[in-house]
Design a protein around this motif. Sequence first.
Motif, short mmCIF file in Angstrom:
data_model
loop_
_atom_site.label_atom_id
_atom_site.label_comp_id
_atom_site.label_asym_id
_atom_site.label_seq_id
_atom_site.Cartn_x
_atom_site.Cartn_y
_atom_site.Cartn_z
N LEU A 60 0.85 -1.21 0.06
CA LEU A 60 0.03 0.07 -0.18
C LEU A 60 1.03 1.13 -0.03
CD1 LEU A 60 -2.31 -1.19 2.67
CD2 LEU A 60 -3.04 -0.95 0.32
N ILE A 61 2.17 1.01 0.17
CA ILE A 61 2.97 2.13 0.40
C ILE A 61 3.93 2.63 -0.84
CG2 ILE A 61 4.93 3.05 1.89
CD1 ILE A 61 3.74 1.45 4.10
N GLY A 62 3.90 3.62 -0.97
CA GLY A 62 5.14 4.24 -2.04
C GLY A 62 6.00 5.12 -1.31
N LEU A 63 7.37 5.23 -1.42
CA LEU A 63 8.39 5.94 -0.63
C LEU A 63 9.24 6.56 -1.67
CD1 LEU A 63 10.12 6.57 1.82
CD2 LEU A 63 11.23 4.34 1.60
N VAL A 64 9.47 7.82 -1.59
CA VAL A 64 10.20 8.70 -1.96
C VAL A 64 11.68 9.05 -1.00
CG1 VAL A 64 10.94 10.85 -3.34
CG2 VAL A 64 8.52 9.62 -3.51
N PRO A 65 12.58 8.49 -1.34
CA PRO A 65 13.61 8.58 -0.30
C PRO A 65 14.17 10.05 -0.32
CG PRO A 65 14.52 7.41 -2.10
CD PRO A 65 13.11 7.81 -2.50
N GLN A 66 14.86 10.57 0.60
CA GLN A 66 15.65 11.82 0.82
C GLN A 66 16.59 11.71 -0.11
OE1 GLN A 66 16.15 12.60 4.91
NE2 GLN A 66 17.64 14.30 4.54
N GLU A 67 17.47 10.64 -0.30
CA GLU A 67 18.85 10.86 -0.91
C GLU A 67 18.50 10.27 -2.44
OE1 GLU A 67 22.03 11.66 0.25
OE2 GLU A 67 21.23 12.00 2.36
N ILE A 68 19.05 10.92 -3.47
CA ILE A 68 18.82 10.48 -4.59
C ILE A 68 19.67 9.18 -4.97
CG2 ILE A 68 19.12 10.87 -7.17
CD1 ILE A 68 18.53 13.97 -6.40
N GLY B 88 0.64 2.32 -7.77
CA GLY B 88 -0.57 2.91 -7.26
C GLY B 88 -0.92 2.80 -5.95
N PRO B 89 0.21 3.29 -5.08
CA PRO B 89 -0.03 3.24 -3.41
C PRO B 89 -0.94 4.00 -3.26
CG PRO B 89 2.00 4.76 -4.24
CD PRO B 89 1.59 4.26 -5.47
N ARG B 90 -1.53 3.84 -1.96
CA ARG B 90 -2.72 4.25 -1.27
C ARG B 90 -1.95 5.24 -0.16
NH1 ARG B 90 -6.09 5.28 -3.84
NH2 ARG B 90 -7.45 5.78 -1.92
N ILE B 91 -0.76 5.14 0.19
CA ILE B 91 -0.03 5.89 1.08
C ILE B 91 1.15 6.50 0.37
CG2 ILE B 91 0.76 6.08 3.44
CD1 ILE B 91 -0.96 3.52 4.07
N LEU B 92 1.69 7.60 0.39
CA LEU B 92 2.76 7.97 -0.02
C LEU B 92 3.86 8.84 0.95
CD1 LEU B 92 4.53 8.26 -2.82
CD2 LEU B 92 3.47 10.54 -3.07
N PHE B 93 4.93 8.24 1.04
CA PHE B 93 6.09 8.95 2.04
C PHE B 93 6.68 9.61 1.19
CE2 PHE B 93 4.43 5.72 4.80
CZ PHE B 93 4.31 6.27 5.93
N LEU B 94 7.16 10.90 1.56
CA LEU B 94 8.00 11.95 1.00
C LEU B 94 9.08 12.35 1.76
CD1 LEU B 94 5.33 13.83 -0.99
CD2 LEU B 94 7.15 12.64 -2.29
N ASP B 95 10.11 11.84 1.88
CA ASP B 95 10.99 12.32 2.71
C ASP B 95 12.01 13.44 2.34
OD1 ASP B 95 12.72 12.45 5.01
OD2 ASP B 95 13.44 10.55 4.72
N GLU B 96 11.79 14.55 2.76
CA GLU B 96 12.18 16.02 2.48
C GLU B 96 12.35 16.12 0.77
OE1 GLU B 96 15.40 17.43 4.37
OE2 GLU B 96 14.55 16.49 6.25
N PRO B 97 11.11 16.17 0.29
CA PRO B 97 11.17 15.88 -1.12
C PRO B 97 11.59 17.28 -1.65
CG PRO B 97 8.74 16.51 -0.42
CD PRO B 97 9.56 16.08 0.94
N THR B 98 11.61 18.32 -1.04
CA THR B 98 11.88 19.67 -1.78
C THR B 98 13.43 20.36 -1.35
OG1 THR B 98 10.53 20.85 -0.10
CG2 THR B 98 9.50 20.34 -2.27
N ALA B 99 14.04 19.38 -0.57
CA ALA B 99 15.40 19.77 -0.20
C ALA B 99 16.23 19.92 -1.34
CB ALA B 99 15.87 18.79 0.84
N GLY B 100 16.82 21.10 -1.40
CA GLY B 100 17.95 21.46 -2.38
C GLY B 100 17.04 21.15 -3.88
N VAL B 101 15.77 21.77 -3.96
CA VAL B 101 15.12 21.77 -5.23
C VAL B 101 14.71 22.97 -5.69
CG1 VAL B 101 12.60 21.32 -5.82
CG2 VAL B 101 14.01 19.27 -5.30
N ASP B 102 14.76 23.33 -6.99
CA ASP B 102 14.50 24.91 -7.35
C ASP B 102 12.77 25.10 -7.06
OD1 ASP B 102 13.08 23.82 -9.66
OD2 ASP B 102 14.81 23.78 -10.71
N VAL B 103 12.49 26.44 -7.18
CA VAL B 103 11.35 26.84 -6.89
C VAL B 103 10.39 26.35 -7.94
CG1 VAL B 103 9.94 29.03 -6.76
CG2 VAL B 103 12.38 29.07 -6.15
#
Lengths: 253, 308
Positions: B79-87, B152-167
């Motif tokens: 059920l989970i999708g994970l976007v890690p902090q480190e690329i 198609g996860p029901r829950i998405l974890f975004l670990d610091e998705p916008t750290a060091g990301v442009d506007v």
Amino acid sequence: MNLQAIKAIYVHEMVRFFRTLMQSFLSPVLSTSLYFVVFGAAIGSRIDQIEGVSYGAFIVPGLIMLSVMTQSVSNASFGIYFPKFIGTVYELLSAPVSFLEIVIGYVGAAATKSFFIGVIILVTAHFFVDLDIQHPGAMLAFLVLTCLSFSLFGFIIGIWAGNFEQLQIIPLLIITPLVFLGGSFYSITMLPGIWQTITLFNPVVYLISGFRWSFFGTADVPIIASLLAISAFTAICLAIIWWIFRTGYKIRS
Amino acid sequence: MPAIVQVSDVVKRYESGFEALKGVDLEIEEGEILALLGPNGAGKTTLISTICGISHPTSGTITVSGHDVVKNYRKARALIGLVPQEIALEPFETVWNSVSFTRGLFGKAKDDAHLESILRQLSLWDKKDAQTKELSGGMKRRVLIAKALSHGPRILFLDEPTAGVDVELRKDMWEIVGKLKQDGVTIILTTHYIEEAEAIADRVGVINQGQILLVEDKATLMAQMGRKQLRIALQEPISAVPESLGSYTLEIAPEGDALVYHYDTTNERTGITTLLNDLQTAGLTMTDLKTQESSLEDIFVDLVKEKP
């Protein structure tokens, strides 16, 4: 059983192999040819026959084993080590995948690749020497078992390794010497007295001897000893894998 | 509404003895966007890793949609999708293969149309055959999101998705998160940008030193933020608020040389004009006026400071 995941890992690994096609498949062909030129032609011309087999043909099983063992270990160890190194292992850990499925995917792919390398070397050898394989079934079984067990062994090394040096050190310091000293290029009966006994402690002797038996019907050690050796090696690797699975050693804290 | 993720008394202790999580309780409701705020090393990533299966809790339980993440990990993780902090991407793999791989790992059959729609949504479609090493940092992050959404996860974890990301990417990211919420996906994101939490979260959790300090509706927090105070410096110190000013919520500053008035900027009338008139009537002479507002940042800093 998450079959899709096994397939995904397997395909992913095979794609990686094909991406490095030249290095993966051309290099064994080239090195085999070189071995034939150096050992077969240069040295072989001074050695008549070993146990009724021409020297050129005699070294074929050993050459195949040499490549299959080293390739299995290096491919399987790299396959699981690389995701740890670059951090993509998070995917494997957070996916609904069991450790067994991960092992089947990675080890299966590594074993497939080394099996093909073995076949390619066999075909290449045909261009240099006449080969009449006496026990094709046994030959195939030995080849498959060796690919599988050494890929399992490589997987264990890949899990254990903390850096690239550790990844290289076991193949370099253990596998290569054992294979070279395991009768790849000679019959152990050609060794002087005491070394014939010492060499029996080298497990690779049994594998090469068994594989050679499937080609020519002659062996350094009884075929049953060869079968026991390969089975024991596979069993030990499986036991270690099971232990890794139980403890999460170096994978999951 | 029942919690889709239930974290109960979770402790994570490393072999070194370091406790990254010290008995965390957290309920995440289905369909919400929860922002976890905390300084570096607060335990945000450890908490996410423990929920997603990258590490196991030392004690305590975590359930995802009722499935225990250790015992019933297949159902929970599916059920989970994970976007890690480190690329972390395999450099020589193409975007398409990378995203397909993740979908397969999650046990889903090939579905090219689904992957295409994800890649298009993330503006990655024309890069699908590019090797990930050729992509810019922002593009790589999009690939990580595409991978996390591939099954198609029901829950998405975004670990610091916008750290060091442009506007631009940050805005895109917020837009994507908004769309996912509309589809009913529950989203948990960690950040140390308070504006980010303000912009997209429904609820805000504050974590520090392995403990959850607060979980509050953003609206409630914003209400606290809307509160301002007016500090009125007086010429002559006073010891008590004059009776004629009894109807106002006034405090006397510790030194007695100022009055502090609390008011709400979201109200139609703040009462400042009448207060100032009444002060004059009461015979008090003002030397200075100063207004101050409490921001989410203040609340955050106070919370984090309180627990040493």
